[in-house]
Design an enzyme around this catalytic site. Structure first.
Site, mmCIF file in Angstrom:
data_model
loop_
_atom_site.group_PDB
_atom_site.id
_atom_site.type_symbol
_atom_site.label_atom_id
_atom_site.label_comp_id
_atom_site.label_asym_id
_atom_site.label_seq_id
_atom_site.Cartn_x
_atom_site.Cartn_y
_atom_site.Cartn_z
ATOM 1 N N TYR A 1 45.270 41.475 51.032
ATOM 2 C CA TYR A 1 44.614 41.032 49.798
ATOM 3 C C TYR A 1 44.876 39.541 49.647
ATOM 4 O O TYR A 1 46.026 39.093 49.713
ATOM 5 C CB TYR A 1 45.158 41.778 48.568
ATOM 6 C CG TYR A 1 44.555 41.236 47.293
ATOM 7 C CD1 TYR A 1 43.291 41.647 46.874
ATOM 8 C CD2 TYR A 1 45.211 40.279 46.535
ATOM 9 C CE1 TYR A 1 42.708 41.116 45.730
ATOM 10 C CE2 TYR A 1 44.641 39.741 45.394
ATOM 11 C CZ TYR A 1 43.391 40.164 44.994
ATOM 12 O OH TYR A 1 42.816 39.632 43.871
ATOM 13 N N LYS B 1 51.465 32.914 41.821
ATOM 14 C CA LYS B 1 52.102 33.943 40.994
ATOM 15 C C LYS B 1 53.432 33.506 40.376
ATOM 16 O O LYS B 1 53.427 32.924 39.304
ATOM 17 C CB LYS B 1 52.238 35.241 41.792
ATOM 18 C CG LYS B 1 50.890 35.934 41.961
ATOM 19 C CD LYS B 1 51.000 37.418 42.261
ATOM 20 C CE LYS B 1 49.687 38.130 42.018
ATOM 21 N NZ LYS B 1 48.801 38.222 43.164
ATOM 22 N N TYR C 1 39.108 44.174 36.698
ATOM 23 C CA TYR C 1 38.663 45.359 37.414
ATOM 24 C C TYR C 1 38.238 46.472 36.459
ATOM 25 O O TYR C 1 38.586 47.633 36.661
ATOM 26 C CB TYR C 1 39.780 45.855 38.357
ATOM 27 C CG TYR C 1 40.409 44.727 39.131
ATOM 28 C CD1 TYR C 1 39.636 43.983 40.023
ATOM 29 C CD2 TYR C 1 41.730 44.361 38.942
ATOM 30 C CE1 TYR C 1 40.179 42.917 40.711
ATOM 31 C CE2 TYR C 1 42.284 43.290 39.631
ATOM 32 C CZ TYR C 1 41.499 42.577 40.513
ATOM 33 O OH TYR C 1 42.038 41.527 41.193
ATOM 34 N N ASP D 1 49.881 33.621 53.413
ATOM 35 C CA ASP D 1 49.622 33.738 51.982
ATOM 36 C C ASP D 1 50.882 34.335 51.359
ATOM 37 O O ASP D 1 51.114 35.537 51.428
ATOM 38 C CB ASP D 1 48.398 34.630 51.755
ATOM 39 C CG ASP D 1 48.106 34.857 50.281
ATOM 40 O OD1 ASP D 1 48.953 34.523 49.437
ATOM 41 O OD2 ASP D 1 47.013 35.382 49.977
HETATM 42 C C1 LIG Z 1 47.460 37.652 43.546
HETATM 43 C C2 LIG Z 1 47.219 37.220 44.921
HETATM 44 C C3 LIG Z 1 46.202 36.291 45.226
HETATM 45 C C4 LIG Z 1 45.255 35.740 44.186
HETATM 46 O O1 LIG Z 1 45.898 34.982 43.205
HETATM 47 P P1 LIG Z 1 45.177 34.718 41.780
HETATM 48 O O2 LIG Z 1 46.100 33.778 41.075
HETATM 49 O O3 LIG Z 1 45.056 36.056 41.129
HETATM 50 O O4 LIG Z 1 43.846 34.121 42.076
HETATM 51 C C5 LIG Z 1 46.063 35.892 46.545
HETATM 52 N N1 LIG Z 1 46.881 36.358 47.507
HETATM 53 C C6 LIG Z 1 47.862 37.243 47.248
HETATM 54 C C7 LIG Z 1 48.752 37.701 48.362
HETATM 55 C C8 LIG Z 1 48.052 37.721 45.953
HETATM 56 O O5 LIG Z 1 49.026 38.622 45.708
#
Ligand SMILES: *Cc1c(COP(=O)(O)O)cnc(C)c1O
Length: 431
Positions: A155, A281, A23, A252
């Site tokens: 997100y 993550k 970013y 997610d």
């Molecule tokens: C960080 C994140 C993503 C994307 O993961 P990357 O490994 O950075 O591609 C997707 N969804 C959520 C909720 C996130 O916190």
């Protein structure tokens, strides 16, 4: 390019000249801090900044380094695996690290999730989740179900289709609103339960059921979209509405998974199981890039009986053995360390340590859930001033928008936690 040992100055000059950062513009405007090594919860800088050489990490490297850095068990997992193989392709071949990891994930996630697709990053795991859902409905003779439903403030990653379900306003991706697939957006979920909001969701399901394949949300906490918390009862409502309208439910859990919110997964606050779940993550303890998409038997069967009876996805580095080995070791550590006790202790420490921020001028809200602590201002943070103030306290934080927040490693002890809170308060004051 100079040869031999490079000074910090030379490295930073090359960084500025050639290296994109997240970013950021090119060349960067704010010079990054040069990290030499990391151990436990501390980042060691190559050069002292304002007399500070070591920073307590309040970010856990974007919420992933839950056991801290240079952990002997995790280091050994990678070293041991490296002695056998670093990588082999996953098409037509398989190996113990990937098999063990998949079995672990099936065991620890909600019961109906039985199948695992190992992806190479969180965004890719979201892409795979979306592809699964669209392909499932196509296989079931409902090819018109191609859109996604979500709520504002979310997100889900930076690749193309995940961008389309990120918050459409004020997020990083509104630049592309005309070019992205147009998804169905509900209002952002209120913090407390309100029946009127469930009615609003129900209205969208009713209106769009024929064209919507899946609803995708971050359960319990919307993270990078604004660190907002919401009532788990909305997740129960989503489960019921999705089932009633032939819409799949995707959680997610890339940010919320593995204990961060005080339950092993956000879904558990609500006692519901999604049809598809993404994790990432913290999966590898912050060591290597890996994520996973889990789904139910129903979805796998549906896809496998379709006109194209395969899931058409297969990244080059799928199932990477080093990442899988360290992920499995990290999941074992999670249990062994009693993550519930660790996160509970951090929750208490954050609640106590951030409480004084409530009385600061310009602070709108202070909230804590699990190992997530948030100080929300009533204005945009001066990111440079806030970050510098935290560094002066010996703490690494990366504020954004109107937020100063921390998601520290679970191994952070009480003293370091108090330091992180002091850093967050200093950042909120300066920012
Ligand atoms: C960080 C994140 C993503 C994307 O993961 P990357 O490994 O950075 O591609 C997707 N969804 C959520 C909720 C996130 O916190």
């Amino acid at each position: 390019m100079p040869t031999g040992d490079l000074t910090s100055e030379q490295l930073l000059a090359l960084d500025r000249e050639h290296v994109w950062h997240p970013y950021a513009p090119m060349p960067g405007v704010r010079p990054p801090l040069l990290v030499e090594s990391a151990s436990g919860v501390r980042l060691r800088l190559a050069e002292p900044v304002g007399g500070v050489r070591e920073l307590v990490d309040g970010m856990a490297s974007w919420w992933s380094a839950i056991h801290g850095y240079a952990h002997p068990v995790l280091d050994e997992a990678i070293r041991g695996q490296l002695g056998r193989m670093g990588h082999v392709m996953f098409g037509g071949l398989t190996h113990e690290p990937a098999i063990r990891l998949a079995a672990e994930l099936v065991e620890m996630t909600p019961g109906p999730l039985q199948h695992v697709f190992l992806a190479d990053s969180g965004s890719v795991s979201v892409e795979v989740a979306m592809k699964m859902c669209l392909q499932y409905w196509r296989s079931r003779g409902r090819p018109g179900k191609q859109r996604l439903l979500t709520w504002r403030g979310g997100y889900h990653g930076d690749t193309w289709h995940p961008m389309s379900v990120c918050d459409p306003d004020g997020g990083m991706h509104d630049l592309w609103s005309g070019a992205l697939p147009r998804q169905v957006f509900a209002d952002a979920p209120p913090r407390e339960f309100e029946q009127a909001y469930v009615d609003h969701l129900a209205g969208l399901f009713e209106r769009h059921a024929d064209e919507v394949a899946a609803v995708i949300v971050e359960p319990v906490v919307q993270n990078a979209g604004g660190m907002r918390f919401h009532s788990p009862r909305y997740l129960q409502a989503l489960r019921e509405l999705a089932s009633a309208h032939d819409v799949l439910l995707v959680f997610d859990e890339i940010a919320t998974g593995f204990g961060r919110t005080g339950e092993l997964f956000g879904a558990e606050h609500a006692g519901v199981s999604p049809d598809v779940m993404c994790v990432g993550k913290a999966l590898t303890g912050g060591y290597l890039s890996m994520a996973a998409t889990l789904c139910t038997r129903e979805i796998a069967d549906g896809i496998s009986r379709g006109e194209l009876p395969v899931l058409a996805h297969g990244p080059t580095f799928m199932g990477n053995p080093l990442a899988a080995a360290v992920a499995t070791a990290s999941l074992h550590l999670l249990r062994q360390n009693d993550w519930r006790a660790q996160v509970g202790r951090i929750e208490k420490g954050l609640a106590a340590g951030l409480e004084p921020a409530r009385d600061l001028p310009g602070v709108r809200d202070v909230r804590v859930l699990g190992a997530i602590g948030v100080v929300q201002l009533d204005h945009e943070v001066d990111v440079a001033a806030a970050g510098a103030a935290a560094v002066r306290e010996g703490v690494w934080l990366r504020p954004f928008r109107d937020l100063v927040y921390t998601m520290p490693p679970y191994v952070t002890d009480d003293e370091d936690l108090a330091r992180i809170c002091a850093g967050a308060i200093a950042a909120a004051q300066a920012g």
